[in-house]
Structure formats: C-alpha cells, structure tokens
Motif scaffolding. Structure first.
Motif, PDB file in Angstrom:
ATOM      1  N   ALA A  80       5.714   0.924  -8.740  1.00 45.74           N
ATOM      2  CA  ALA A  80       5.482   1.429  -7.377  1.00 45.74           C
ATOM      3  C   ALA A  80       4.930   0.330  -6.468  1.00 45.74           C
ATOM      4  N   GLN A  81       4.058  -0.521  -7.023  1.00 47.57           N
ATOM      5  CA  GLN A  81       3.420  -1.566  -6.217  1.00 47.57           C
ATOM      6  C   GLN A  81       4.375  -2.724  -5.931  1.00 47.57           C
ATOM      7  N   THR A  82       5.023  -3.224  -6.977  1.00 50.41           N
ATOM      8  CA  THR A  82       5.797  -4.459  -6.825  1.00 50.41           C
ATOM      9  C   THR A  82       7.265  -4.212  -6.469  1.00 50.41           C
ATOM     10  N   CYS A  83       7.815  -3.082  -6.905  1.00 52.58           N
ATOM     11  CA  CYS A  83       9.255  -2.840  -6.690  1.00 52.58           C
ATOM     12  C   CYS A  83       9.523  -1.886  -5.526  1.00 52.58           C
ATOM     13  N   PHE A  84       8.644  -0.915  -5.328  1.00 55.24           N
ATOM     14  CA  PHE A  84       8.888   0.115  -4.319  1.00 55.24           C
ATOM     15  C   PHE A  84       7.997  -0.061  -3.089  1.00 55.24           C
ATOM     16  N   ALA A  85       7.528  -1.289  -2.887  1.00 56.55           N
ATOM     17  CA  ALA A  85       6.819  -1.677  -1.656  1.00 56.55           C
ATOM     18  C   ALA A  85       5.629  -0.775  -1.329  1.00 56.55           C
ATOM     19  N   ARG A  86       4.955  -0.281  -2.372  1.00 52.21           N
ATOM     20  CA  ARG A  86       3.782   0.589  -2.206  1.00 52.21           C
ATOM     21  C   ARG A  86       4.078   1.793  -1.314  1.00 52.21           C
ATOM     22  N   ASN A  87       5.309   2.266  -1.392  1.00 53.31           N
ATOM     23  CA  ASN A  87       5.727   3.409  -0.576  1.00 53.31           C
ATOM     24  C   ASN A  87       4.899   4.640  -0.953  1.00 53.31           C
TER      25      ASN A  87
END
Length: 735
Positions: free
Chosen positions: A352-359
């Motif tokens: 979630a933090q590194t791949c999904f831009a902390r969306n």
C-alpha cells in the motif's frame, strides 16, 4: 515553367496602369524575372533591395490591388503545375509489399521536397513583396497575407487532390506502422509532412481520424493476442513500453492535439478492455511473490484508465480476505497464525505504501478486509494473540531487544484492533500475565507496563483496571515481605525456609481451582506464622492459599555434587518424599502429597521424562502410567548449578484453556443479562427487534441472535421482564 512566366508577363502588360514617365517597363520585367527565378530555384539577377524598392514604388502609385492580384495568379499557376509530378507518379505496387513500401516512401520524400520548396519560395517572394504585405494586405482584413496565400494555394491545388492526399496519408500511416513493428523510419520526414498537414489545417480531417482508427485496430488485436501469450508482469511492461513509445511519437512528429485521444486509445485497448482478465490472471501471483515493481506499475497503469482503480481496489480487498481467511480458518496453522498475520500485514502495508501511492482508499480497504477475515473464526485469533504476547514478554525470549520488543508490541496492537471479541484476549492475557508475575517469568517490567499502556489507550481504563490491579498487588506484596522478614528476625525460632508470599486481590486475578495438598510440617508452620502476621495487620480479611503457582528452590545432593533445583510446589512435594524412602509408586505419591491425579501425572512426567531427569521411572517411557514406580536418580548430571525444572508451570493445560474459554462465555452471559435489564429499566416497554438492536449497540463482543433470545427467555423466567399478553413480540420491564 517559361510558359507560365510569359503568361504572367502578358497579364502584367495588359493590366498595367499609367505610370510616371520615369517609371519604365523594366520594373515589371525585374519583378517577373525575380519571381520566376525563385520558383525555378535559379539565381536572381537583381539586387533584392532594388526589387523591394520597386514594389514600394508600385504601391505608392496606387497599383497595389493589381500587384497583389497578379502576384497571386503567378503563384497559383506555378502551384497548379506541381500537381502533375504527383499524378504521374507510379501508383501502388500490389505484388510485393517491400516494393510498395519503397514506392510510398519515395512518394513521401517527393511530397516533402515539394512542400519545403514551396515554403522556401513563398518566404523569398514575401520578402520582396513585404511592403505590399504590410500596407495594402494588412489594411484589407478580407485578404490573406502572402504567406497564407501560399498555404491556401498548396492546400487547394495539391493536398486537397483526393488521390494525392490519400497516398500521402496512407504513406505516413504505413511508416508509423513500420515503426510500431520495430523498424527504423525517417522521423524528420514524418515530422515535416505532418507539420505540413497541420499548417494547411487538414491534419485532423485527413490524417488524425484515420490514424486513430488504425491505432485502435492495431492495439485491439495486439491486446487480445498478448493476453493469451504472455504472463501479467510481461504484459504490464509491454503496455508501459507502448505508452512510452506513443508519447515519444507525439513529441517527435505527431501534433500535440493528438496526444489525448491517442493515449486514451492505447490505454483503452491494452488495459481498459482487459482489466478484469489482468487482475484474475496475475494479481494473486504478484502479491504472493511480492513483486513490488510490477505492482507499482499495475497501479500506475490502472490509475490512467476509467474505472481502473476501483476494480483494482475490489480485487485487492478480495485477495486479502481470501489469503487472510486461509491463515485464520486453518486449525493446522494455529501455531504460527499470529506470526503469519503480522508478516502478512507488514507485506500488505508495504504494498500500500510503496506500490499504491499510500492511497487512502486502498489502506481503508485493507483494514476492512483484515477486520472481516480475522473475525471469521470467533475467539481463536484473540486467544492466540494473547499467547503470542505472552511468548514475547516471557523471560527467555532471546530474539528481541527492548526496541524490537516495543516494535513487535506495536504491530500486535494493530492486529488486536481488528478483533471483535476483545474479552477473550483479556481473559487469556490475564491468565498468562498472572503466571509471568507469580512464577517470576516476566522478561521486563517496563515491557509489561508498556503493553498495559497500549491496551489502556486502545480499550479504555475499564479494560485494564484488573490488570493494573495485579501489578499493584505485586508491588504491595514486596512491601509486605520486607515487613515479614523483619517480623521473622524477631521470632524466637527462626525457620530454615525463606518464605515469599504474594497477596492477591481475588477480583483482579484469574480464579484458580482450590486444591488441598499435603504440605510438610515446616511449610505448614511457616504458613501459620505468616497468617498470624498478616491478619494481625489487616483484620477482617481471609487468606486462601493457592498452591498451583507456588514454586521453590531445593538443594539436592547427587554423586556429581550439590545442585539447586528450581521447581514448582507440586514438584517440591514429590521430590521431598525421596528424603524418606528410596522408591515410590504413583499411587503412594498421590496419597502422600494429595495432588490431583492429572496434575500429578504432569508433575512426574516433568521430573522423570523431561530433559532434567532427577527421578528414574520404571518401566521407562514418555508417559506416566498407573503402575509406574519412581526412584531418585543419584547419577543425575547437568552442566549448570541451578537447574530450572518448573517450566511446566508456564505451559497451558487443555483444562486451563477450556476453563478460560468457558469463563469468558459465562461473563458474556452476565453482560448480556445486565444490558437487557439496563435497557428495559430505562425504556419500560420495547419490541424484540428494537431490544436486539440496542443490545448490539451496547455489547462489545460478537453475539448471535439466538444467544440473545436465550438470555431474554432466561430473564423472563426469572421475572425480570414479561411478554405482552396480546403482542408476544413486545416486552415489559418488571419492577
């Protein structure tokens, strides 16, 4: 070309106005020759400044309209003559694709050369007729400038020719297709020709529509084919590469206006049409293998497509529920469940933090999914989390420094938040905490209090009040023991045994089953001394001795030498028997000690079948049977002087586990009863559905409607409430 110039000359002669006597026919000849030289790409005989002055003179004598008209005619005749070279050009070769491609390329080069020549010529002509352009043309808004006239003539007579335009556009499209297939093309040629179409204002109608249609067709077929042939990571990298290529084309030779529809077309055909298929085929694999690069690319690509992120969000949520549900609902994984949950949470957090831009949407969906799957199996995760915390806070946990332990506890609290039945956690945590405190197995008081602080912050003071009470009891017990030691020093008969007693407030600690065991006279006497001391200070209180978690240090002599044995009270009673005899049967030991049979079997097993075998069992074996006999192992050897054998006290028995669970359910029934009475006392009359709804709002643990119904029936039977005689679904409070 000469024919056109002569024609122009006659036109000039025909429409020439009457000029001053000093203005000769030479002026007209000079201008005609200059325009002809420019159009024929030959050298101009006259000085440009002289030509410019000639135009200025003509304009000053009011012949600007005629001059403009004739100049346009000269240029138009020249442009009309250019069309023949394209109409006469050999048309498509249908036999060999390579020859056809070369023919088209040659055609494009000729078209580009013609366009470049035309632009150069128009600029030169305009520089000579600049005075005309800046005076007469500028003052007449309906007249196009000399440059615009040149564009209009080229568009009308060359590019608007259907055959020429078709071949030009198809040639450009062919070159772009070749480049898309990996071949090298002349980008400067394409840039020039597409710039021509744009300058002539036919780019959108003649080229862009065809180009987008062909692009749509190409990528639709490519998407279908590659989804079958390639795995998802490879496909995603291909899509990314295609988008980079198309963006590069826009920068290199396409018009900027094409960017949005072109990129939308590629995204739609390579991504939009295959979103579900991509996620079904590859998301689980990417997450299982922690392919962060591809997951970041997936998120980046899906964020470009309409509906991409909501679709990815749903699949992400479903994956977490499925994977987590398997961890929680597989009893075989219970031993490692909590560690797997922590690892899984770390992994999903990282994604979630590194791949999904902390969306935020993805982070919230993850939390929701964790809460859903972790409560699929009621109570067990809460129990195992409490036991996991116990394993980390217990002495002998070598894997963590204080900082690491604090970090682990923080992670545990995140998982703890998702649990609905927090009372189950509290019950098991309290039981394990009691053991750690009473047996002296806590790794760190600071760590214990840190965990308590976290629980208080998460669940409120009511949740931790009993746990805090346990710590207060331990502190008070230390003070009492200091006073007791001083008291013992003043006794006339000092004891050989050093007694330590923990005074426990019954409401704070887990309830222990009372067990009457036969203590040695010295211990009984010491107990009475302490009782007399304590009740002398605290009148009106009652002491109940709990031997279950008592422990002792025994001094023993073996052939190897003296040792100290750290043992439980039950182990102490068994070992002290061997001061009075050589060998005893299990029945004899049970009679002498009074230890309950199941507890005695565990105790004998720990002394005769464990790692430190201070007793010998006959016959040998891992389990203790009824007919077994035991004798003191005088040959016992161990590298340590003090040997811990009381680890058995820290292990949870099946009976303990069942008892703790049953106690939780019993407490829940009391809480349900209290909540029902509280609600009915306030409302007086309430329907069944409204009562159940209120209960769900007030109760802090999961409960089934059937269980609520049973408690309501129980309260009706005990006359706390009654059914309405006419409406059975209505309840009345009985004062």
């Amino acid at each position: 070309m000469c024919r056109i110039n002569k024609h122009c000359c006659s036109l000039f002669a025909t429409d020439r106005p009457k000029l001053a006597e000093n203005y000769t026919e030479d002026t007209w000849l000079k201008l005609r020759d200059a325009v002809g030289a420019i159009q024929n790409s030959t050298s101009i005989k006259y000085n440009l400044e002289e030509l410019y002055q000639a135009v200025e003179n003509l304009c000053s004598y009011k012949v600007s309209p005629t001059l403009y008209k004739q100049l346009r005619q000269v240029c138009e005749d020249h442009v009309q003559a250019q069309i023949h070279q394209f109409r006469e050009y050999p048309f498509f070769c249908t036999q060999h694709c390579q020859e056809k491609s070369l023919d088209n390329l040659s055609f494009l080069k000729r078209m580009n050369r013609c366009w470049q020549d035309h632009c150069r010529q128009t600029i030169m002509i305009r520089s000579i007729f600049l005075f005309l352009d800046r005076t007469y043309v500028l003052q007449n808004s309906l007249l196009p400038s000399i440059w615009d006239t040149g564009l209009e003539l080229f568009r009308t007579h060359i590019v608007s020719d259907s055959a020429v335009q078709k071949r030009t556009v198809e040639g450009i499209l062919e070159q772009i297709e070749l480049e898309r297939n990996g071949e090298t093309v002349d980008r400067s040629l394409l840039r020039s020709l597409l710039g021509m179409l744009s300058d002539l204002q036919v780019y959108k109608d003649s080229f862009e529509e065809r180009f987008l249609t062909e692009t749509n067709r190409l990528y639709a077929a490519e998407g279908q084919r590659l989804m079958q042939e390639r795995d998802v990571p490879e496909y995603l990298h291909h899509v990314s590469r295609r988008l980079e290529e198309e963006n590069d084309r826009i920068v290199s030779y396409l018009d900027q206006s094409t960017q949005k529809p072109l990129i939308s077309c590629v995204e739609k055909q390579l991504l939009g049409e295959h979103m579900t298929a991509i996620l079904q085929k590859g998301l689980s694999t990417l997450l299982d293998e922690n392919r962060v690069t591809e997951l970041a690319l997936l998120y980046q690509l899906f964020s470009k497509v309409k509906g991409g992120l909501p679709t990815l969000l749903q699949f992400w949520r479903d994956y977490i529920k499925s994977f987590g549900g398997e961890i929680v609902c597989t009893p075989e994984k219970d031993k490692d469940m909590v560690q797997e949950l922590l690892d899984f949470k770390d992994k999903m957090d990282n994604v979630a933090q590194t791949c999904f831009a902390r969306n935020e949407s993805f982070i919230n969906a993850m939390k929701e999914a964790f809460e859903t799957f972790i409560n699929k199996r009621p109570n067990k995760p809460a129990e195992l989390i409490a036991k996991y915390v116990d394993s980390k806070l217990r002495a002998g946990n070598k894997e963590a420094t204080e900082e690491e332990l604090e970090r682990i506890l923080d992670k545990i609290m995140i998982i703890f938040r998702f649990i609905h039945g927090k009372d189950v956690f509290e019950a098991f945590y309290k039981k394990d905490l009691a053991k750690r405190l009473l047996v002296g197995k806590s790794a760190s008081v600071d760590a214990e209090k840190s965990m308590l602080s976290k629980l208080k912050h998460e669940c409120g003071a009511a949740f931790t009040s009993k746990l805090e009470g346990m710590f207060k009891d331990m502190e008070l017990s230390k003070d009492i023991m200091i006073q007791f030691k001083q008291y013992m020093q003043n006794q006339s008969e000092p004891s050989n045994i050093e007694l330590t007693v923990n005074i426990l407030t019954m409401g704070y600690w887990p309830s222990y089953t009372p067990m009457e065991v036969h203590l040695p006279p010295e211990m009984v006497k010491l107990q009475e001394v302490f009782k007399l001391f304590y009740l002398g200070k605290h009148s009106g209180r009652k002491l109940q001795w709990q031997p279950t978690l008592g422990h002792a240090v025994l001094k023993a002599e073996f052939k190897e030498g003296k040792k100290e044995l750290q043992v439980s009270l039950f182990q102490t009673l068994v070992l002290l028997m061997f001061n009075e005899g050589e060998e005893f049967s299990m029945e004899e030991i049970r009679t002498a000690t009074g230890i309950e049979e199941g507890e005695l079997r565990r105790t004998l097993q720990s002394l005769a079948c464990g790692k430190a075998r201070v007793l010998n069992k006959n016959p040998r074996g891992k389990d203790v049977e009824d007919g077994d006999r035991f004798n003191f192992n005088n040959d016992f050897k161990h590298k340590l002087f003090r040997i811990k054998i009381n680890q058995i006290q820290m292990k949870e028995t099946v009976e303990e586990q069942v008892s703790t669970t049953e106690r939780v359910f019993q407490d829940r029934q009391y809480q349900i009863d209290a909540a029902v009475v509280r609600i009915m006392k306030m409302r007086k009359t309430l329907s069944h559905n409204l009562l159940v709804s209120e209960l769900y709002n007030q109760l802090k643990f999961p409960v089934k409607p059937g269980d609520l119904k049973k408690r309501i029936e129980s309260l009706i039977d005990r006359d706390y409430m009654e059914r309405d005689k006419e409406t059975p679904n209505q309840y009345h409070y009985v004062a």
